[in-house]
Design a protein around this motif. Structure first.
Motif, PDB file in Angstrom:
ATOM      1  N   LEU A  77      66.885  73.502  28.484  1.00 22.39           N
ATOM      2  CA  LEU A  77      66.603  74.859  28.015  1.00 22.39           C
ATOM      3  C   LEU A  77      65.252  75.296  28.585  1.00 22.39           C
ATOM      4  CD1 LEU A  77      67.569  74.433  24.233  1.00 22.39           C
ATOM      5  CD2 LEU A  77      68.984  75.398  26.057  1.00 22.39           C
TER       6      LEU A  77
ATOM      7  N   HIS B  11      63.818  78.058  28.553  1.00 27.76           N
ATOM      8  CA  HIS B  11      63.068  78.943  27.649  1.00 27.76           C
ATOM      9  C   HIS B  11      63.405  78.588  26.200  1.00 27.76           C
ATOM     10  CE1 HIS B  11      61.901  81.275  31.151  1.00 27.76           C
ATOM     11  NE2 HIS B  11      63.186  81.340  31.510  1.00 27.76           N
ATOM     12  N   ALA B  12      63.086  77.381  25.839  1.00 26.47           N
ATOM     13  CA  ALA B  12      63.387  76.900  24.493  1.00 26.47           C
ATOM     14  C   ALA B  12      62.599  77.674  23.447  1.00 26.47           C
ATOM     15  CB  ALA B  12      63.071  75.418  24.388  1.00 26.47           C
ATOM     16  N   THR B  13      63.237  78.014  22.359  1.00 30.17           N
ATOM     17  CA  THR B  13      62.562  78.696  21.254  1.00 30.17           C
ATOM     18  C   THR B  13      61.840  77.665  20.384  1.00 30.17           C
ATOM     19  OG1 THR B  13      64.463  78.517  19.762  1.00 30.17           O
ATOM     20  CG2 THR B  13      64.383  80.437  21.247  1.00 30.17           C
ATOM     21  N   GLN B  14      60.978  78.148  19.525  1.00 32.74           N
ATOM     22  CA  GLN B  14      60.276  77.239  18.623  1.00 32.74           C
ATOM     23  C   GLN B  14      61.265  76.531  17.704  1.00 32.74           C
ATOM     24  OE1 GLN B  14      56.901  76.602  18.853  1.00 32.74           O
ATOM     25  NE2 GLN B  14      57.471  74.906  17.500  1.00 32.74           N
ATOM     26  N   GLN B  15      62.333  77.238  17.377  1.00 38.36           N
ATOM     27  CA  GLN B  15      63.368  76.636  16.536  1.00 38.36           C
ATOM     28  C   GLN B  15      64.027  75.451  17.245  1.00 38.36           C
ATOM     29  OE1 GLN B  15      66.379  79.406  15.270  1.00 38.36           O
ATOM     30  NE2 GLN B  15      67.361  77.954  13.866  1.00 38.36           N
ATOM     31  N   ASP B  16      64.276  75.621  18.546  1.00 42.34           N
ATOM     32  CA  ASP B  16      64.848  74.522  19.340  1.00 42.34           C
ATOM     33  C   ASP B  16      63.902  73.319  19.358  1.00 42.34           C
ATOM     34  OD1 ASP B  16      67.133  76.009  20.076  1.00 42.34           O
ATOM     35  OD2 ASP B  16      66.045  76.941  21.742  1.00 42.34           O
TER      36      ASP B  16
ATOM     37  N   ASP C  49      61.484  72.546  17.269  1.00 44.59           N
ATOM     38  CA  ASP C  49      61.375  71.939  15.935  1.00 44.59           C
ATOM     39  C   ASP C  49      62.595  71.074  15.611  1.00 44.59           C
ATOM     40  OD1 ASP C  49      58.942  73.166  15.573  1.00 44.59           O
ATOM     41  OD2 ASP C  49      59.748  74.832  14.377  1.00 44.59           O
TER      42      ASP C  49
ATOM     43  N   LYS D 165      58.961  69.817  24.143  1.00 45.30           N
ATOM     44  CA  LYS D 165      59.108  71.031  24.945  1.00 45.30           C
ATOM     45  C   LYS D 165      59.354  70.693  26.412  1.00 45.30           C
ATOM     46  CE  LYS D 165      56.848  75.474  25.816  1.00 45.30           C
ATOM     47  NZ  LYS D 165      55.644  76.311  25.525  1.00 45.30           N
TER      48      LYS D 165
ATOM     49  N   ARG E  43      62.686  71.516  28.697  1.00 44.21           N
ATOM     50  CA  ARG E  43      62.569  72.277  29.951  1.00 44.21           C
ATOM     51  C   ARG E  43      63.342  71.605  31.080  1.00 44.21           C
ATOM     52  NH1 ARG E  43      57.115  72.369  30.856  1.00 44.21           N
ATOM     53  NH2 ARG E  43      56.899  74.313  29.707  1.00 44.21           N
TER      54      ARG E  43
END
Length: 361
Positions: A320, A322-327, A329, A237, A241
Motif C-alpha cells: 500500500l 499510500h497507507a492510511t493511519q488506520q492501515d 495501526d 509504514k 509501502r
C-alpha cells in the motif's frame, strides 16, 4: 667399564623420565589447558567486537587526522578520496564479505555466551522481509552474531534470504569502521537504504531493525523483559509501502549480559541521555560486564549468559504505497500481538517462569 656404562644408562633413563615428567607438568599447567585456552579465545573474540563497536571509528578518525601531519600524509589523502567516492555504498546495502562473515572468531564469539538462532517457520525467497528485533539490550549482541555473521548458520537455516542488520547511519561516517560493518552485511537504518533494499535489490532481502532503539537500551537490565514498541510504527509504514512481510523476533537473554545504572525519569542523568538521543541518535549508558581475566571483576566483557534468538512466523503485508493511519495501526497491532504470542510460547523453554509477562511500552 660395563659398570660405568650401566650407570650412565641409568642416568640417561632417569634424565629421560625427569624430562618426560617435566613436560607433563608443563602441559598440565592451567594456562595451557585446552578448555582454558578456548575460553580465553572466546573472551578475546567478544572483547574485540565490543571495542570495535565503542572506539574503532573514533580511534581510526584520530589516526587518519594525525597521519595528515606526518610524512605518510598521502595515505590519509588516498583513503579520504576513496571515502568520498564510496560514500553512498552503505545506502545500497554495503559490500558484504562471505569470508569475513565466516571468520572463526565469530564461532568463538557465539560459544562464549552461547548464542543460538531458532527458526520456527520457512521464509519464501520470493518475498522481502522486515524483522523486528527485540529487545535492544546494551549492544544488540544477539542481533550481530545471528545476522551479521554465519556463526549460527543463518544462511543455511533461511536459504536464499540475505539478512541486513540496520544500525545508526552515523557509524558509516567513521573511517575503517564503516568497512568493517559493511563486510558483515550491516547497513544504515534510514529510509533511503531500506527503500533501496526493498525495491531495487530483488527479493529475498531481510532487513533486521532493532525497533526499540536507544530508548529501549536505557531500560535494559538483567531480569527485565520489556520492549519499546507501542508508539514505534515507522517500520510498519515501510513494510506497507513495499509489501514486505513483518517477522517478529525475540532474543531471550539479550538483557542479561550487561548491568547498567538506570536513571529515574526526571533525574539529571536521564535528561542527559535523552538530549544525546534526540540530537545525536544514541543514548550513552553507564554499564559494565566482567573483567578480561576474571568474572569477579568489572570490565567491558559481557557476562556469559545464553542468548537465544527466536524468529517468529511472518505476517503477510499487502503493498500500500499510500497507507492510511488506520492501515498502519491495524498491522502494528497485529505485529504486537504476534510478538507477545511468540514470547509466551517460548519463554519457559529458555528459563523464564510461566507467569513472566512481556512488558510492551
Amino acid at each position: 667399564m660395563k659398570t660405568l656404562i650401566a650407570a650412565y644408562s641409568g642416568v640417561l633413563r632417569g634424565t629421560g623420565s625427569s624430562i618426560l615428567s617435566a613436560l607433563q607438568d608443563i602441559f598440565s599447567v592451567t594456562w595451557l589447558n585446552r578448555s582454558k585456552v578456548e575460553k580465553q579465545l572466546q573472551v578475546i573474540s567478544v572483547l574485540q567486537w565490543v571495542l570495535s563497536f565503542l572506539v574503532l571509528g573514533v580511534a581510526c578518525s584520530a589516526i587518519l587526522m594525525y597521519t595528515f601531519c606526518t610524512d605518510c600524509w598521502l595515505i590519509a589523502v588516498l583513503y579520504f578520496t576513496w571515502l568520498a567516492f564510496d560514500w553512498n555504498t552503505p545506502k545500497k546495502g554495503g559490500r558484504r564479505s562471505q569470508w569475513v562473515r565466516n571468520w572463526a572468531v565469530w564461532r568463538y564469539f557465539r560459544d562464549y555466551f552461547p548464542i543460538q538462532l531458532v527458526k520456527t517457520h520457512n521464509l519464501l525467497t520470493t518475498r522481502n522481509y522486515i524483522f523486528g528485533y527485540h529487545p535492544h539490550g546494551i549492544m544488540g549482541l544477539g542481533a550481530f552474531c545471528n545476522f551479521s555473521t554465519e556463526a549460527t548458520e543463518v544462511s543455511k537455516k533461511f536459504p536464499g534470504i540475505r539478512p541486513y542488520l540496520a544500525t545508526l547511519a552515523g557509524n558509516f561516517r567513521m573511517p575503517v569502521l564503516r568497512e568493517y560493518l559493511m563486510s558483515g552485511g550491516i547497513c544504515p537504518v534510514n529510509r533511503d537504504t531500506i527503500d533501496y533494499l526493498l525495491s531495487k535489490n530483488g527479493s529475498g532481502n531481510a532487513i533486521i531493525i532493532v525497533v526499540g532503539g536507544a530508548a529501549e537500551s536505557l531500560s535494559s537490565m538483567p531480569g527485565k523483559n520489556a520492549v519499546t514498541l507501542r508508539n514505534r510504527k515507522g517500520f510498519v509504514k515501510l513494510a506497507l509501502r513495499h509489501g514486505a512481510d513483518l517477522v517478529p523476533t525475540y532474543s531471550f537473554g539479550e538483557n542479561e549480559v550487561y548491568k547498567q545504572v538506570i536513571f529515574e525519569e526526571g533525574s539529571w542523568g536521564r535528561w542527559v541521555q535523552k538530549k544525546f538521543q534526540k540530537y545525536i541518535g544514541f543514548a550513552p549508558c553507564i554499564f559494565h560486564g566482567r573483567g578480561l581475566f576474571s568474572s569477579d571483576t568489572w570490565g567491558l566483557v559481557p557476562y556469559s549468559k545464553p542468548i537465544t534468538t527466536v524468529v517468529g512466523e511472518p505476517i503477510t503485508i499487502p503493498k500500500l504505497e499510500h497507507a492510511t493511519q488506520q492501515d498502519i495501526d491495524l498491522y502494528h497491532s497485529m505485529y504486537m500481538e504476534a510478538l507477545v504470542k511468540l514470547f509466551d510460547k517460548h519463554k519457559t523453554k529458555f528459563g523464564l517462569p510461566e507467569t513472566e509477562v512481556l512488558e510492551v511500552n
